[in-house]
Scaffold this motif. Structure first.
Motif, short mmCIF file in Angstrom:
data_model
loop_
_atom_site.label_atom_id
_atom_site.label_comp_id
_atom_site.label_asym_id
_atom_site.label_seq_id
_atom_site.Cartn_x
_atom_site.Cartn_y
_atom_site.Cartn_z
N TYR A 154 0.82 -1.21 0.00
CA TYR A 154 0.00 0.00 0.00
C TYR A 154 0.86 1.26 0.00
CZ TYR A 154 -3.53 3.44 1.02
OH TYR A 154 -4.34 4.53 0.95
N LEU A 155 1.97 1.22 0.72
CA LEU A 155 2.87 2.39 0.73
C LEU A 155 3.46 2.62 -0.66
CD1 LEU A 155 4.54 1.74 4.18
CD2 LEU A 155 3.29 3.83 3.54
N LEU A 156 3.77 1.54 -1.37
CA LEU A 156 4.22 1.67 -2.75
C LEU A 156 3.12 2.30 -3.63
CD1 LEU A 156 6.03 -1.75 -3.18
CD2 LEU A 156 7.05 0.46 -3.79
N PHE A 157 1.90 1.81 -3.47
CA PHE A 157 0.77 2.37 -4.21
C PHE A 157 0.61 3.86 -3.89
CE2 PHE A 157 -3.77 3.54 -3.88
CZ PHE A 157 -4.11 3.50 -5.23
N ASP A 158 0.65 4.20 -2.60
CA ASP A 158 0.49 5.59 -2.19
C ASP A 158 1.62 6.45 -2.76
OD1 ASP A 158 -0.72 7.70 -0.35
OD2 ASP A 158 1.34 7.64 0.39
N TRP A 159 2.84 5.93 -2.74
CA TRP A 159 4.00 6.65 -3.27
C TRP A 159 3.86 6.88 -4.77
CZ3 TRP A 159 7.64 3.94 -6.42
CH2 TRP A 159 8.78 4.68 -6.77
N LEU A 160 3.37 5.87 -5.49
CA LEU A 160 3.17 6.03 -6.92
C LEU A 160 2.10 7.08 -7.21
CD1 LEU A 160 3.36 2.29 -8.02
CD2 LEU A 160 4.90 4.11 -8.78
N MET A 161 1.00 7.04 -6.46
CA MET A 161 -0.04 8.05 -6.64
C MET A 161 0.48 9.44 -6.27
SD MET A 161 -2.53 6.26 -7.82
CE MET A 161 -1.30 5.13 -8.50
N ASP A 162 1.29 9.50 -5.22
CA ASP A 162 1.88 10.75 -4.75
C ASP A 162 2.77 11.38 -5.82
OD1 ASP A 162 2.24 12.71 -2.82
OD2 ASP A 162 3.87 11.66 -1.80
N ASN A 163 3.33 10.52 -6.68
CA ASN A 163 4.22 10.99 -7.74
C ASN A 163 3.57 10.90 -9.12
OD1 ASN A 163 7.13 11.51 -6.57
ND2 ASN A 163 6.34 9.71 -5.50
N ALA A 164 2.24 10.83 -9.14
CA ALA A 164 1.48 10.76 -10.39
C ALA A 164 2.02 9.67 -11.31
CB ALA A 164 1.48 12.11 -11.11
N CYS A 165 2.50 8.58 -10.68
CA CYS A 165 3.05 7.41 -11.40
C CYS A 165 4.16 7.80 -12.36
CB CYS A 165 1.94 6.66 -12.15
SG CYS A 165 0.67 5.99 -11.06
N PHE A 166 4.79 8.95 -12.11
CA PHE A 166 5.89 9.43 -12.94
C PHE A 166 5.49 9.55 -14.41
CE2 PHE A 166 7.63 7.38 -9.21
CZ PHE A 166 8.54 8.32 -8.74
N PHE A 284 13.34 1.80 -2.67
CA PHE A 284 12.14 2.30 -1.98
C PHE A 284 12.19 1.88 -0.53
CE2 PHE A 284 7.83 1.65 -0.35
CZ PHE A 284 7.32 2.93 -0.51
N PHE A 285 12.21 2.86 0.36
CA PHE A 285 12.28 2.59 1.79
C PHE A 285 10.94 3.00 2.40
CE2 PHE A 285 14.22 3.62 6.12
CZ PHE A 285 14.35 2.29 6.48
N ALA A 286 10.11 1.99 2.73
CA ALA A 286 8.74 2.24 3.18
C ALA A 286 8.66 3.22 4.36
CB ALA A 286 8.06 0.93 3.53
N PRO A 287 9.54 3.11 5.38
CA PRO A 287 9.44 4.07 6.50
C PRO A 287 9.56 5.53 6.08
CG PRO A 287 10.78 2.20 7.14
CD PRO A 287 10.52 2.05 5.67
N ALA A 288 10.25 5.81 4.98
CA ALA A 288 10.38 7.19 4.51
C ALA A 288 9.04 7.73 4.03
CB ALA A 288 11.42 7.27 3.40
N GLN A 289 8.24 6.89 3.36
CA GLN A 289 6.92 7.32 2.91
C GLN A 289 5.98 7.51 4.09
OE1 GLN A 289 6.20 8.39 0.04
NE2 GLN A 289 3.97 8.46 -0.06
N MET A 301 -2.69 8.98 10.89
CA MET A 301 -3.55 8.91 9.71
C MET A 301 -3.08 7.88 8.70
SD MET A 301 -6.08 10.77 10.25
CE MET A 301 -6.79 10.70 8.61
N MET A 302 -1.77 7.85 8.46
CA MET A 302 -1.26 6.88 7.49
C MET A 302 -1.45 5.46 8.01
SD MET A 302 -0.07 6.80 4.51
CE MET A 302 0.32 5.44 3.43
N GLU A 303 -1.26 5.28 9.32
CA GLU A 303 -1.46 3.96 9.91
C GLU A 303 -2.90 3.48 9.72
OE1 GLU A 303 2.19 5.61 11.81
OE2 GLU A 303 0.25 6.38 11.17
N LYS A 304 -3.86 4.38 9.83
CA LYS A 304 -5.27 4.03 9.62
C LYS A 304 -5.51 3.61 8.17
CE LYS A 304 -7.22 6.92 13.30
NZ LYS A 304 -8.08 8.09 13.62
N GLN A 305 -4.89 4.34 7.24
CA GLN A 305 -5.02 4.00 5.83
C GLN A 305 -4.44 2.61 5.55
OE1 GLN A 305 -6.41 5.75 3.36
NE2 GLN A 305 -6.12 7.94 3.66
#
Length: 354
Positions: A154-166, A284-289, A301-305
């Motif tokens: 999910y963090l990868l998914f969120d990171w990709l969305m956060d970066n508009a999938c590049f 990709f380091f999940a704790p950074a996201q 909030m992120m933990e709830k997501q």
């Protein structure tokens, strides 16, 4: 107390060791493990033990020998801490051993952190322990198997969305049969309106399994990488196989907008000296996201997501996951060995009970 030591240099080499339980110091608590999961995630922990610091969480005192971290549930069986009472059950990050001694401190959100000095500089997400209710062991098993892996998905998914999938028109997931890989495929497939296709890469033996997930627009084997459409792409590498990565890069060339390294399940084929064309792979380091979202959204909030996301996928886990329960630390050696050697069935989720 028994523990399974792993050789730092040859991570398939393990040995079981009996050692006396250390007496508690002031403010410490002893946690006896009830159960924990073993997945390809643990192989990544071992393979990147020095690069990321996973060997530093649970020092063994033996040169060249480490304790692979695992996710599981334990019970407080002895406590010299006013903060943590005997009988409390805690989910979190443990050594591949029968027990762990921590110095608990409340985290302000109903859980605890291990305030041991050697963990102070390590990523906070791995130092937190969450109280869980007694109940059905199956709940412990599913949590240990899926929460860490699907949280990363999910963090990868969120990171990709956060970066508009590049700007990618397709997102390629290497080792799509892994739990983290299949989780990412499923999260990427969820948006009703999306501008990208989901491409799963896997071995020929796991092809039908990945196709059966119903999350990929296309599934290709590693021998079919040359068939990848040459459009704007992102590659998310779960395996660390250097030859596969090099082939993806050379096939896509300038169309590859980002290359992300996540796991090292194919640790024995990582060959870091192999050069790749185009964009430089980034780890990709999940704790950074998590840290980024905490700053943006506030604590919790992120933990709830993440919790809502992994539980959502867990609802249909029976269609792609078979839980295998093994008894005793001694049984962990064979399970871990199969995972490290790449011979484990991707449908199987392994639990060790103590």
């Amino acid at each position: 107390m028994q523990r399974l030591l792993t050789d730092h240099k040859t991570i398939t080499k393990t040995r079981l060791e009996d050692i006396p339980s250390a007496p508690l110091g002031e403010g410490q608590a002893r946690l006896k493990l009830d159960s924990f999961a073993l997945t390809s995630n643990n192989v990544t922990y071992a393979a990147s033990g020095f690069a990321i610091g996973y060997w530093n969480f649970f020092p063994t005192g033996i040169e060249g020998q480490g304790l692979v971290p695992v996710w599981g549930t334990a019970e407080v069986v002895e406590s010299d801490s006013a903060e943590l009472v005997v009988g409390t059950r805690l989910y979190g990050f443990y050594p591949l051993a029968e027990e762990l001694v921590i110095r608990p401190q409340p985290d302000g959100h109903g859980g605890f952190v291990d305030a041991a000095s050697h963990r102070a500089e390590l990523p906070a997400v791995y130092n937190r322990y969450t109280p869980v209710r007694s109940g059905n062991p199956a709940d412990d098993h599913m949590r240990a198997l899926l929460q860490p892996l699907l949280a990363t998905s999910y963090l990868l998914f969120d990171w990709l969305m956060d970066n508009a999938c590049f700007g990618a028109e397709q997102i390629i997931i290497g080792s799509a049969s892994s739990k983290t890989g299949l989780g990412l495929c499923k999260y990427l497939a969820e948006p009703a309106e999306r501008t990208y296709k989901v491409i799963g890469l896997t071995s020929e033996g796991n092809r039908s399994f990945v196709e059966g997930l119903g999350a990929c627009d296309q599934v290709l084997t590693y021998d079919e990488i040359a068939q990848l459409p040459t459009v704007a792409s992102v590659y998310v590498d779960m395996s660390g196989n250097a030859q596969v990565k090099a082939l993806v890069h050379s096939t896509l060339g300038a169309h590859l907008k980002h290359s992300s390294a996540v796991g090292i399940s194919h640790w024995d084929q990582s060959q870091p000296k192999i050069k790749v064309e185009g964009v430089k792979p980034q780890f990709f380091f999940a704790p950074a996201q998590i840290a980024k979202r905490r700053e943006e959204w506030g604590p919790g909030m992120m933990e709830k997501q993440i919790t809502a996301a992994w539980k959502r996928l867990a609802e249909d886990a029976s269609s792609w996951l078979d839980v295998k329960v093994h008894t005793g630390i001694g049984s962990a050696a064979g399970v871990y060995g199969a995972l490290a050697e790449g011979t484990a069935n991707p449908r199987d989720g392994h639990i060790i009970t103590l």
